[in-house]
Structures are given as C-alpha cells and as structure tokens.
Scaffold this active site. Structure first.
Site, mmCIF file in Angstrom:
data_model
loop_
_atom_site.group_PDB
_atom_site.id
_atom_site.type_symbol
_atom_site.label_atom_id
_atom_site.label_comp_id
_atom_site.label_asym_id
_atom_site.label_seq_id
_atom_site.Cartn_x
_atom_site.Cartn_y
_atom_site.Cartn_z
ATOM 1 C CG ASP A 131 -1.881 1.119 1.264
ATOM 2 O OD1 ASP A 131 -2.353 1.496 0.181
ATOM 3 O OD2 ASP A 131 -2.175 1.635 2.354
ATOM 4 C CB THR A 166 -0.917 5.831 2.647
ATOM 5 O OG1 THR A 166 -1.347 6.582 1.523
ATOM 6 C CG2 THR A 166 -0.858 6.721 3.872
ATOM 7 C CG ASP A 217 -2.050 2.145 6.557
ATOM 8 O OD1 ASP A 217 -2.809 1.939 5.596
ATOM 9 O OD2 ASP A 217 -1.422 3.208 6.720
#
Length: 811
Positions: free
Chosen positions: A305, A307, A542
């Site tokens: 991912d 971010t 996350d």
C-alpha cells in the site's frame, strides 16, 4: 439488533452517567473485544503434553517397565525434556506477544458523568460522547453533535483528500481527524460499525500456507499409520518365530517403535519459530501467527500500500518558486507569519510549517481564515503588511490562474501538488477573499517518501521478489511516488477503474507493477489472481480498505499506526510502522527455515532408518539388535542436541526448493546406509560367531558412525560454530561408547568390550558405509529429489486450487 433498544439523549457536556453505561453494557450495546487472542498457558501445556506421539511413548515406556527393564524406559527422559523446552519457549513467546499487543492497544476519550475519561476501545457503548481532536482515529461510527472537523477516510476508501464534517454528519469508524475538534455521539458499536462490516467479510478460516506444517503433518500421518502394524508384526515374529522370552520381545519391539517416532521434529519446529517470535519482538515486530515467518521467507510477490509503507502518510515541501522578481525575504517572512497565525494542522500545513515555522517575523495579525475544503484556501491579514493567502490557484486567483495552469499541470504529472501564495493590501471579508489579489510564489508539495523506502525496495528486488504498489489514489501520482521511492518498474501503471471484468483484472495482476484507484474488492481480487497464478503473496497495509486483501494474502503485514481492523486480521504487525523492518523479518524467516530444514533431516534419518530396519527384521531370521536405550544414546548426541543448536545459527541464504525434498535429500542416503550396515552386521555375525551383545555393540557403534557422517554433511561447509559442534559431538559419542563398553554393567546396556575380530569388522563396515553413503548421495540428488519436487509441485498446485475454491466465505 441495536435498533431494538431506545436511544439515550446524551448531553455533549455531561455524556452518559454510570448507570446508563452499565445499562448499555447489559443490553450488549458495547464495542466488545475483537483482539487476536493467544493460547492460554493451560492450553499450551495441554498441547505440548497430550500429543499422540507422547501418549504412544508413554505406553511403550509402561510396557518395558512392566517387563522389568526399567533402564530402557529412560527414553522418556528425552521426551519429558522436549515437553519442558517446548512449553517454556511457547509460553515465553505468548508472554512476548501479549505484552506487545497491550502496548499496541489504542484508547478512546469520552465524556461520562460530566468528566473526560480515557477508556479502552472495547468499553465504548452506544450513545457515548466521544471527544475527538486532530490525529485521533474514529473508533466507532458517530454523529457530530458539536464542532467541525476535516476527516481523512483513506483507510476506508484509499483516497487521501480530507472531507469536511459538520454537526449532524456521520463519522465512519476507521477514518481519522486531520484538522479541527469535535464531540460526537456514538451511533454504532461492535458488529454494527462500518469497519466491522468490512472486517466481517474477512472472517473466514484460512489455513496457513506453510510447506513445513503440511510436510510435518504428512510425515506424522504416514508414521502413525505404519507404527501399529509394524510393531505388532515384529513382536509376533520375535515372540513366536525367534523364540525370544516375552520381556525381550517387548523390549526389542519398543526399541524399533521408539526409533520410528520423530519425537523431536514437532518440538524443533515449535521451538525455532517461538525463538523467532522473541527475536522479532526485540525489533518491534509482533508475530500473530507462527508459520507466517516461514511464508514471508518464501514470498515471491509483495503487494504494497502506498500510504504508510512507501510514504510516511505526511507531506513535505519540495520547493518554493517566486513568480515575480523581488525580495525573496518577503515570501519567507509571509510564510513564517502565516504558519504562526493559522491554526491549521492538516498534512499540507504541517509540511509548510516544518520549513518556515522558525521564521516567524512577529507581525501583528488582525484576521485569520482557517483552511476549509470548501474554500480550498486559508489566510491571515497583518497590520502594515496586508493579507496573505495560501491555497489552490484556481480558488485563490479565479480566472487569473489560467496562465499558470500549464506550469501547475507539469508538477501534477510528476505526482506533486502546487499551492499558490498570494498577496493583497486589503483585509478579508466575512471569510471571503480580499480584492486585488496577486500571486507571489508556487509552493510545490508531495507525499513524504520514507527515508528507508529505496533501500528496502532494492533489497526485495535483489532477492527476486516482485513488487506491486496498490493504492486508492490517482494512478499517475502513485506511479511517480513509486519511481521516486526507487521502484524499478514504477512507470508501469494502470488505473483500476478501467479494469471492468475479472479477466481484465487477472491479466493486469501479472502485467502491471503500480495500480491506482483500486477499490477494496479489487485489492482482494488482485491478491487472489496472483495466488491463482502460483505466486506466494504477501500484502502490507494499514487501512480498513486493505482488510480483505490482507486476510486473503499468504502473509499479511499491518502497520501499528493503521486501523484496528487491519492489525486484527494481519499475521505480522510492525509496531514502529517502519517498512524497513521487513527485510529483517525476511532474514529471520530464512534463518529459521534453512536451519529447520537442515536439522529436521537428522530426525528423519532415525525415523527412516528405524522403519526400514523394523520391516526387514520382520522377515530376517535374526534378533532385533537394539534396545531403546541404545537409540537414546545415539539420538541424544548425534541427533537431538546438534539439531537444536544448529537450528539457532545465523543463516541468511535464500530458500531453495521444497521443504520435504530438501530434508529427504539429506536424510535418505544416511538412513539407507545405516540400515544396510546394521543388516550386514546381523548377517555376518552368524559366520564369525558373535554373541547377541557383541552384535548390539557393533550396531550401536556403526549406527553412531553413520549418524556422524550425516551430521558432517549437514555441517559442511565448516565455520567455527559448525566445526566446533561436530568435533564436540564426535568426542561425546566416543565417550558414550567407551563408558557403555567398559564401565556400565553389561546387563544394563547389553554392550561388551571390543575384541580384535569386532574391531576389524567394524573398521571394514565403516569404510564401506562411507563409500555407500557417497554413492547414495549421488543417486538421491540425481534421481529422487527431482521426482519429489515434481510430485510436491503438482500436489501443491492441486491443494492451492482446492483451497481457493473451498474457502468458507461469510453467508
């Protein structure tokens, strides 16, 4: 379910009182505990003590004790030591996990009885008043009752643009505040929460994708099926055909069966993985599923991912570009004054404040207009200096921004954002722009790349791991960020909104390296497509939008700074949210698996050798030459102790081949050589008139010699650790044999002093054994291992397809 109960009109200043909180809990209107639970200490003890092999060993020990051969029950000492070591290490690992889980547990701030309180997320009840401020993650769906804020819903949607929320608006659990403060009444708790509904889609049972677990279970199953018929047949042969006394027949049969049981193999696996859990905990990595350490070491595709992994989740100011000739200090002072005056705490403001916050010129501020997503600008009016505005060019300048758009677009194509600093001598209206606004400078801002990202990405590329960056952000932006971070194929991107069919998505999974505008369901389908193509897939994330894909991946890694849902479903949690920890985890996995493969072969040598020997002696008209105590002598010094010490040695080599093939490659030559040597001694003994105790003595020494040859092969190439261990255990076995032959009474071990005939025979047989072992190594490497690999790959593909088809999805 929650709608069946009346709502409580909680006051924003007083919140619920204690009686109301207790009433809500009684009705079940509470968040509840969704944490990952470790096994209790009681269950750990039961799981280590009450195993089929331990039960069988206990029965065998009881049999030899009943026939009066107490000394031959000493093999239970090894079993008890194994249980103690395994239990101790697993309890130690459990305590480590529990401690780290407690550290990672977030808290919520609520108003109860008119007082602000800090409570566990699991204690939140419906109609609680939450106190939220910048940086807080929203832990339950709630409706704003006071205040105004901007919310980042990237953990839910993957898009990082903030959303303005006002009184009456719904805040979704899993999002977090980027600016403002508010109080909100809890609307949903537990399974009714938005994050819980997404997480529920991930609540299906998925077996660990572990070659070691699969292989060990297969070995145990095969041995389990063979033990009873072989043991029964051998006992009947010893008793009725060889004419042995009942007690001697029992002891011989027990010796054969004890040798067949790989009692240390399961323990070795548990201890090695438990030690890895403890090692990783020292580097702020929480392991929530033991076998994920192995899986990550075997991963060949890593889905990232953007971010939280490649970027820090914050912004940085790349450069400030004046748009007109003049004094640069005016721009610097204006930005310093703005950052001192504005209350904005969003990532963009933080980036500018980080660059200019120390340059506060102490101007007198008379008006402040905070940033708003609706206005797209913020500003302040200073006495004797005028108004300074910071925001998006088209909103600050209006039509006058048209000449600047070409330059702005050039930066945007590089994944950067451009703000404009403008000036006016006039003050602001009622939160409206002043007249006669003129541009002063461009501020070029971008996502802040983690300093360690480039090195980490290069590490995985060097290790042959294919990297996929998956994000809900704009595909062009994600691509440029990936290139800046050092992803070699970062320019190879696709916008997931153009992938309309499952077939297109599956094709894109193997074709592209960067995916933008990806929905949570598409992330899941990408992982499934990669697995279907035969890859071992790891996923980092996350956010709640990553939960489905994290659950589906062979190995899932969450950042502690992310959502609770992501942490709960993941097998590994990086407590410092540092992507640079990933190579460390991979290296730890390689150390564990490589050493485990090497050490496991020692246990399987004994198992294969004993199985072959037991079957042969059913048909061979000779007495079984071993007592249980003989095998305990050999396995303790030549197998058990070396295997555990070697399993803890540093080892960063890449994992090659399959576990079962690698183990059998080292075990089979030694096992066959050992069996042939013992059979040869038994056959030759009738021609040179050796007693049964002399035969047992020769068999023990020859078996120990071949075991040391296997240990030598495993220790090569020598370093000071492996060389020292080999010499130590060789001397230890020699000392054991001397004590057994010359010190211990003959009736206890059935071993006698060496005669000249025995010495000559042993020398010849050991030389032949060494030659035979070299021959069997060549045959195994050329013929057997390729065959096992082909069978394992075919079986693995079939099992993977069955798992993908039969996984139990929620109804």
């Amino acid at each position: 379910m929650n709608n069946q109960h009346p709502r409580i009109p909680s006051d924003p200043d007083k919140g619920l009182n204690s009686q109301q909180v207790a009433s809500q809990k009684e009705k079940g209107l509470v968040n509840g505990n969704a944490d990952v639970k470790t096994k209790s200490i009681g269950r750990i003890i039961r799981d280590n003590v009450l195993t089929p092999f331990n039960l069988l060993n206990a029965i065998l020990a009881a049999l030899v004790i009943l026939v009066g051969s107490v000394q031959n029950a000493l093999f239970m000492g090894v079993i008890i030591c194994n249980v103690i070591i395994g239990t101790f290490q697993e309890i130690r690992a459990k305590k480590t996990i529990d401690k780290l889980s407690l550290i990672a547990t977030p808290k919520a701030h609520v108003i109860r009885d008119g007082v602000a309180q800090e409570i566990s997320l699991h204690e939140i009840v419906r109609d609680d008043i939450l106190v939220l401020q910048t940086g807080n993650q929203i832990c339950s769906d709630a409706i704003i009752v006071r205040g105004e804020c901007e919310v980042n819903e990237s953990l839910l949607t993957g898009e990082s643009d903030p959303v303005v929320k006002k009184p009456g608006d719904l805040l979704l659990s899993g999002s977090f505040l980027v600016s403002g403060t508010c109080r909100a009444r809890v609307e949903h708790v537990g399974e009714e929460n938005y994050t819980a509904k997404i997480s529920a889609s991930a609540k299906y049972i998925k077996k660990p994708n572990s070659e070691i677990l699969f292989s060990i279970n297969r070995i145990i199953k095969w041995i389990g099926f063979a033990l009873i018929p072989i043991g029964l047949a051998l006992f009947l042969k010893q008793m009725f055909l060889s004419g042995q006394p009942f007690g001697r027949a029992i002891v011989s049969t027990v010796a054969a069966l004890v040798g067949m049981i790989p009692e240390g193999l399961v323990l070795l696996t548990s201890v090695v993985l438990a030690v890895s859990v403890i090692r990783l905990s020292r580097h702020k990595t929480l392991v929530q599923e033991l076998f994920c350490i192995e899986t990550l070491a075997r991963v060949d595709v890593l889905c990232l991912d953007k971010t939280g992994t490649i970027t820090e989740g914050t912004m940085e100011l790349n450069e400030t570009i004046p748009l007109a000739e003049g004094d640069r200090s005016q721009i610097d002072c204006a930005l310093g004054a703005l950052m001192a005056a504005l209350p904005d705490t969003n990532p963009t403001a933080d980036a500018i404040r980080g660059a200019y916050g120390a340059l506060n010129p102490d101007w007198s501020c008379e008006q402040v207009v905070p940033f708003s997503s609706a206005r797209k600008w913020s500003g302040a009016y200073f006495s004797n200096h005028g108004s300074y505005i910071l925001g998006a060019a088209e909103f600050v300048l209006g039509e006058a921004a048209a000449p600047l758009q070409q330059n702005i677009q050039q930066y945007a194509q590089n994944g950067q954002r451009v703000l404009i600093l403008a000036h006016s001598k006039e003050p602001f209206g009622d939160k409206t722009l002043p007249e006669h606004v003129s541009p002063l400078a461009f501020l070029v801002i971008s996502d802040k790349i983690r300093p360690e990202a480039r090195q980490t990405l290069e590490y995985f590329a060097e290790q042959g791991v294919e990297l996929k960056v998956i994000s809900g952000d704009n595909a062009v932006t994600v691509s440029h960020i990936a290139q800046r971070a050092g992803l070699k194929d970062g320019a190879n991107y696709v916008d997931a909104t153009t992938l309309k069919t499952p077939e297109q998505l599956a094709e894109a999974a193997g074709k592209y390296s960067v995916f933008g505008r990806v929905t949570p369901q598409q992330k899941l389908e990408l992982v499934k497509a990669l697995k279907k193509q035969g890859h071992t897939v790891a996923m980092t994330g996350d956010g709640v939008n990553d939960v489905l894909a994290l659950k589906e991946a062979d190995c899932s890694v969450a950042m502690a700074s992310g959502s609770d849902a992501a942490r709960t479903v993941s097998q590994l949690v990086l407590l410092d949210s540092n992507f640079a920890s990933m190579p460390l985890v991979v290296r730890e996995g390689r150390r564990s698996i490589n050493n485990l493969q090497r050490s496991s072969s020692l246990f399987l040598v004994k198992t294969i050798f004993s199985t072959i020997l037991a079957i042969v002696f059913i048909f061979l008209n000779r007495d079984y030459p071993f007592l249980p105590l003989h095998l305990t002598m050999i396995s303790t010094v030549c197998i058990g102790a070396p295997s555990f010490l070697l399993a803890l040695e540093p080892n960063n080599e890449r994992i090659k081949g399959h576990f079962i093939a690698n183990v059998l490659q080292k075990a089979i030559p030694g096992a066959i050589t050992m069996a042939l040597t013992v059979i040869a001694i038994s056959v030759i003994s009738s021609f040179v008139s050796l007693s049964q105790n002399q035969v047992s003595t020769l068999c023990v020494m020859a078996t120990g010699f071949v075991s040391l040859l296997v240990l030598l092969r495993i220790c090569l190439p020598f370093n000071w650790i492996r060389g020292g261990l080999f010499c130590l255990f060789s001397l230890a076995f020699a000392a054991e044999c001397i004590l057994a032959m010359y010190v211990v009474p003959e009736h206890l071990l059935n071993m006698v002093p060496m005669t000249g005939t025995m010495a000559i025979l042993l020398t010849i047989l050991c030389a032949c054994a060494a030659v035979l072992m070299v021959l069997f190594i060549q045959l195994t490497d050329r013929l057997l291992v390729p065959l096992i690999n082909r069978l394992f790959e075919a079986s693995g593909k079939k099992l993977r397809q069955q798992a993908l088809q039969k996984e139990n999805r929620p109804q």
